[in-house]
Design a protein around this motif. Structure first.
Motif, PDB file in Angstrom:
ATOM      1  N   PHE A  20      12.224  57.100  -8.613  1.00  0.00           N
ATOM      2  CA  PHE A  20      11.371  57.578  -7.564  1.00  0.00           C
ATOM      3  C   PHE A  20      10.920  56.224  -6.700  1.00  0.00           C
ATOM      4  O   PHE A  20      10.827  56.308  -5.602  1.00  0.00           O
ATOM      5  CB  PHE A  20      10.371  58.453  -8.043  1.00  0.00           C
ATOM      6  N   TYR A  23      13.434  54.855  -4.533  1.00  0.00           N
ATOM      7  CA  TYR A  23      13.644  55.689  -3.259  1.00  0.00           C
ATOM      8  C   TYR A  23      12.582  55.400  -2.469  1.00  0.00           C
ATOM      9  O   TYR A  23      12.837  55.325  -1.046  1.00  0.00           O
ATOM     10  CB  TYR A  23      14.009  57.079  -3.483  1.00  0.00           C
ATOM     11  N   LEU A  24      11.426  55.102  -2.853  1.00  0.00           N
ATOM     12  CA  LEU A  24      10.159  55.040  -2.066  1.00  0.00           C
ATOM     13  C   LEU A  24      10.329  53.616  -1.408  1.00  0.00           C
ATOM     14  O   LEU A  24       9.978  53.659  -0.109  1.00  0.00           O
ATOM     15  CB  LEU A  24       8.934  55.098  -2.740  1.00  0.00           C
ATOM     16  N   LEU A  27      12.840  54.109   1.471  1.00  0.00           N
ATOM     17  CA  LEU A  27      12.174  54.800   2.652  1.00  0.00           C
ATOM     18  C   LEU A  27      11.441  53.873   3.344  1.00  0.00           C
ATOM     19  O   LEU A  27      11.340  53.862   4.707  1.00  0.00           O
ATOM     20  CB  LEU A  27      11.526  55.987   2.248  1.00  0.00           C
ATOM     21  N   ARG A  30      13.294  51.212   5.642  1.00  0.00           N
ATOM     22  CA  ARG A  30      13.869  51.976   6.624  1.00  0.00           C
ATOM     23  C   ARG A  30      12.968  52.231   7.848  1.00  0.00           C
ATOM     24  O   ARG A  30      13.164  51.941   8.772  1.00  0.00           O
ATOM     25  CB  ARG A  30      14.558  53.334   6.138  1.00  0.00           C
ATOM     26  N   ALA A  31      11.604  52.632   7.468  1.00  0.00           N
ATOM     27  CA  ALA A  31      10.609  53.105   8.151  1.00  0.00           C
ATOM     28  C   ALA A  31      10.441  51.478   8.873  1.00  0.00           C
ATOM     29  O   ALA A  31       9.987  51.666  10.250  1.00  0.00           O
ATOM     30  CB  ALA A  31       9.552  53.728   7.520  1.00  0.00           C
ATOM     31  N   VAL A  34      12.932  50.794  11.466  1.00  0.00           N
ATOM     32  CA  VAL A  34      12.848  51.728  12.689  1.00  0.00           C
ATOM     33  C   VAL A  34      11.688  51.270  13.666  1.00  0.00           C
ATOM     34  O   VAL A  34      11.723  50.864  14.879  1.00  0.00           O
ATOM     35  CB  VAL A  34      12.612  52.983  12.391  1.00  0.00           C
ATOM     36  N   ARG A  35      10.470  50.770  12.976  1.00  0.00           N
ATOM     37  CA  ARG A  35       9.373  50.509  13.532  1.00  0.00           C
ATOM     38  C   ARG A  35       9.456  49.022  14.333  1.00  0.00           C
ATOM     39  O   ARG A  35       9.196  48.675  15.525  1.00  0.00           O
ATOM     40  CB  ARG A  35       8.324  49.995  12.826  1.00  0.00           C
ATOM     41  N   ARG A  37      12.428  48.060  15.585  1.00  0.00           N
ATOM     42  CA  ARG A  37      13.362  48.197  16.573  1.00  0.00           C
ATOM     43  C   ARG A  37      12.451  48.972  18.086  1.00  0.00           C
ATOM     44  O   ARG A  37      13.109  49.020  19.190  1.00  0.00           O
ATOM     45  CB  ARG A  37      14.636  49.381  16.390  1.00  0.00           C
ATOM     46  N   LEU A  38      11.291  49.474  17.734  1.00  0.00           N
ATOM     47  CA  LEU A  38      10.373  50.003  18.845  1.00  0.00           C
ATOM     48  C   LEU A  38       9.579  49.054  19.499  1.00  0.00           C
ATOM     49  O   LEU A  38       8.557  48.483  18.700  1.00  0.00           O
ATOM     50  CB  LEU A  38       9.890  51.344  18.247  1.00  0.00           C
TER      51      LEU A  38
END
Lengths: 44, 247
Positions: A20, A23-24, A27, A30-31, A34-35, A37-38
């Protein structure tokens, strides 16, 4: 007499925590990717 | 005299389209935080405040993480994956495809926990790490199918085709869910019968049953929080890819 086998459940709980937790971490990375790239103007 | 305006815009230079705002995944997810606190609380109760079972010893406590992970993987994550895939095939809504992908990935994580904790319990109680009985084999097969599903997603570039193929594979994989549940009744198997999801009363003393139910609740919350977090990342990533592709 109750069998002394606590090591098995310690191992199982540790394995679950590792899966777990990994995986956290995936994640979270990944978050963050993404942030990053914005640009600010496209955030909502 | 009025001159009619024409709608001919062939020579007009369009201003660059303003990119749509995208919801970025939040740095702190309150639902995920709450679920982790619930999980830790349940682990504390299972380890220190739940009695040890007389015949199996402390190894019986593996049940609280193993069975609850299995329940969550099969009846929340993979059920949602199948439902979203069906919705995608019906409505062709890309969000349904992204939700199915998120649920499949989270379901794979929970199934991995099931496949790791089960053999640890089996080694102590059955005397073997693994046996090719119906429930274990079907669960392992489902785990492989979900890996195939996720590999297929990264192998097909065309988004509509990828979503359609994956939706069909997800629906076919989900057929295994009721089979896994019923396998202990249909076949002679080493795996214990269900403790909770059965027609008769739960076969656990009250203190253990309460820990078991709390573990189910905490795992369910954790699963939903993970799917939600993964879905938000998928939506933002998808929107960014779309805008980058259109630019």
């Amino acid at each position: 007499m109750i069998p002394d086998n606590a090591g098995y459940y310690h191992a199982a709980y540790a394995a679950a925590a590792v899966i777990f937790g990994s995986y956290l971490a995936i994640l979270w990375r990944r978050a963050r990717a993404v942030r990053s790239r914005l640009p600010e103007s496209r955030l909502r | 005299m009025t001159v009619a305006r024409t709608m001919d815009t062939s020579n007009r230079v369009d201003a660059p389209a303003r990119p749509e705002a995208i919801a970025a995944p939040a740095p702190f997810d309150w639902l995920l935080g709450l679920a982790i606190v619930a999980l830790l609380g349940t682990a504390v109760r299972a380890i220190w405040f739940t009695p040890i079972e007389a015949t199996q010893g402390a190894a019986q406590k593996i049940l609280y993480v193993h069975a609850s992970s299995a329940f969550v993987a099969l009846y929340i994550a993979f059920a949602l994956m199948a439902l979203s895939s069906g919705v995608y095939l019906w409505l062709r809504d890309e969000r349904a495809d992204l939700l199915a992908e998120s649920a499949a990935e989270v379901g794979l994580v929970f199934t991995s926990v099931v496949l790791v904790t089960g053999p640890i319990w089996g080694k102590e109680i059955w005397g073997t790490w693994w046996t090719w009985d119906a429930r274990l084999t079907a669960t392992l097969f489902l785990w492989f199918l979900i890996i195939v599903y996720l590999v297929l997603r990264s192998a097909v570039d065309d988004r509509a085709m990828r979503a359609r193929y994956c939706a069909v594979l997800a629906l076919m994989s989900a057929v295994l869910v009721p089979f896994i549940h019923l396998s202990v009744y249909m076949f002679r198997t080493l795996h214990p019968q269900p403790i909770l999801l059965k027609p008769s009363a739960p076969s656990l003393p009250n203190e253990m049953l309460l820990t078991f139910l709390l573990a189910f609740g905490a795992m369910s919350l954790f699963c939903i929080a993970l799917i939600r977090a993964r879905f938000r990342i998928a939506v933002a990533q998808n929107a960014l890819d779309e805008q980058d592709g259109a630019a």
